[in-house]
Design a protein around this motif. Structure first.
Motif, short mmCIF file in Angstrom:
data_model
loop_
_atom_site.label_atom_id
_atom_site.label_comp_id
_atom_site.label_asym_id
_atom_site.label_seq_id
_atom_site.Cartn_x
_atom_site.Cartn_y
_atom_site.Cartn_z
N TYR A 261 0.85 -1.18 0.00
CA TYR A 261 0.00 0.00 0.00
C TYR A 261 0.89 1.24 0.00
O TYR A 261 2.00 1.23 0.52
N GLN B 162 0.71 5.48 0.95
CA GLN B 162 -0.06 6.48 1.67
C GLN B 162 0.65 7.81 1.54
O GLN B 162 1.79 7.96 2.00
N THR C 165 -5.06 8.89 2.32
CA THR C 165 -5.63 7.56 2.41
C THR C 165 -4.63 6.49 1.96
O THR C 165 -3.55 6.80 1.49
N LEU C 166 -5.01 5.24 2.13
CA LEU C 166 -4.14 4.13 1.73
C LEU C 166 -4.59 3.61 0.37
O LEU C 166 -5.76 3.26 0.19
N GLN D 118 -4.04 0.74 -2.40
CA GLN D 118 -3.46 -0.58 -2.63
C GLN D 118 -2.71 -0.57 -3.96
O GLN D 118 -3.23 -0.08 -4.97
N PHE E 276 4.44 7.15 2.23
CA PHE E 276 4.63 6.08 3.21
C PHE E 276 4.23 4.77 2.53
O PHE E 276 3.12 4.67 2.02
N LEU F 281 3.52 0.82 2.84
CA LEU F 281 3.15 -0.16 3.85
C LEU F 281 3.00 -1.54 3.21
O LEU F 281 2.32 -1.70 2.21
N LEU G 268 -6.11 -7.57 7.69
CA LEU G 268 -4.80 -7.20 7.21
C LEU G 268 -3.92 -6.82 8.39
O LEU G 268 -4.34 -6.06 9.26
N PHE H 27 -0.50 -4.89 9.11
CA PHE H 27 0.42 -3.98 8.45
C PHE H 27 1.77 -3.94 9.17
O PHE H 27 1.85 -4.07 10.39
N GLY H 28 2.81 -3.70 8.38
CA GLY H 28 4.12 -3.41 8.93
C GLY H 28 4.17 -1.95 9.37
O GLY H 28 3.19 -1.22 9.23
N HIS H 29 5.34 -1.54 9.86
CA HIS H 29 5.49 -0.17 10.35
C HIS H 29 5.74 0.83 9.23
O HIS H 29 5.71 2.02 9.46
N TYR I 51 -9.91 0.75 10.57
CA TYR I 51 -8.53 0.65 10.99
C TYR I 51 -8.14 1.92 11.74
O TYR I 51 -8.58 3.02 11.41
N PHE J 262 -9.62 4.94 9.71
CA PHE J 262 -9.95 4.70 8.31
C PHE J 262 -11.10 3.70 8.22
O PHE J 262 -11.04 2.60 8.79
#
Lengths: 113, 113
Positions: free
Chosen positions: A36, A38, A43-44, A46, A88, A90, A102, A104-106, B36, B89
């Protein structure tokens, strides 16, 4: 316990330079993997998903590519960065079925100058 | 065209109040709606989710109210705490054959002590 590790944590790159971001999932075999993007405060979106090794599906075209060379590894890359690539990134994983949670990583913060 | 829309970019409430975050969607095929929570510099984490067969889902202080006919849903956070300050979100996906999770633009919640 499953862990997700993204690298690097942050990158500052020049326009036109190449990029490679990585993601590794430990403790879960054959996860679904996702990238993803951002924008700052946004917003995120995909970018890609992968259900199995060697297979990656693109969701949106942003002059980026992704690969899954191993079951637990997902790579995002481009040969030529654009200013619009800043943001960002992700990586996320999910269990074997669609629409499941889902994780998510950092994230990796990318600044393109 | 935004498929998932969050009407408020930001919301401020006092500690102890109920925060209400709204979300609407366009696609009638969407049947899974997770919320989220994201803190600055971190990846989002699943807070609570609802499927379209239900009109309410409760988990502790968090409740989703879902209106299929109106294509909207809301997240209620009871007894808001300063630690709830984050970006929330709303997201949506369709169960059949879709690996895409569409996110809204997010609502930044601030809980004042």
């Amino acid at each position: 316990a499953q862990t997700i590790h993204q690298w690097p944590v942050a990158e500052i790159k020049a326009v036109g330079s190449p990029l490679s971001l990585g993601c590794t999932i430990k403790g879960k075999s054959s996860p679904n993997l996702y990238w993803y993007w951002q924008a700052t405060g946004g917003t995120l979106q995909q970018l890609f998903y992968s259900i199995t090794v060697g297979q990656v599906e693109s969701v949106v075209q942003l002059n980026l590519s992704a690969s899954r060379p191993k079951d637990d590894q997902f790579i995002l890359s481009t040969e030529k960065l654009l200013l619009s690539h800043s943001g960002f990134y992700l990586c996320a994983w999910s269990l074997g079925t669609e629409n499941e949670r889902l994780f998510f990583g950092h994230g990796t913060k990318l600044s393109v100058l | 065209q935004q498929q998932v829309r969050q009407s408020s970019q930001s919301l401020t409430v006092w500690e102890g109040e109920t925060a209400i975050l709204n979300c609407s969607y366009e696609n009638s095929a969407f049947d899974y709606f997770p919320w989220y929570q994201q803190f600055p510099g971190e990846g989002p984490a699943l807070l609570i989710a609802i499927r379209s067969v239900s009109d309410k889902k409760e988990d502790g202080r968090f409740t989703i109210f879902f209106n299929k006919r109106e294509k909207n849903l809301s997240l209620h956070i009871k007894d808001s705490q300063p630690g709830d300050s984050a970006t929330y979100f709303c997201a949506a996906s369709a169960s059949s054959g879709s690996w895409q999770l569409i996110f809204g633009s997010g609502t930044q919640l601030t809980v004042m002590p």
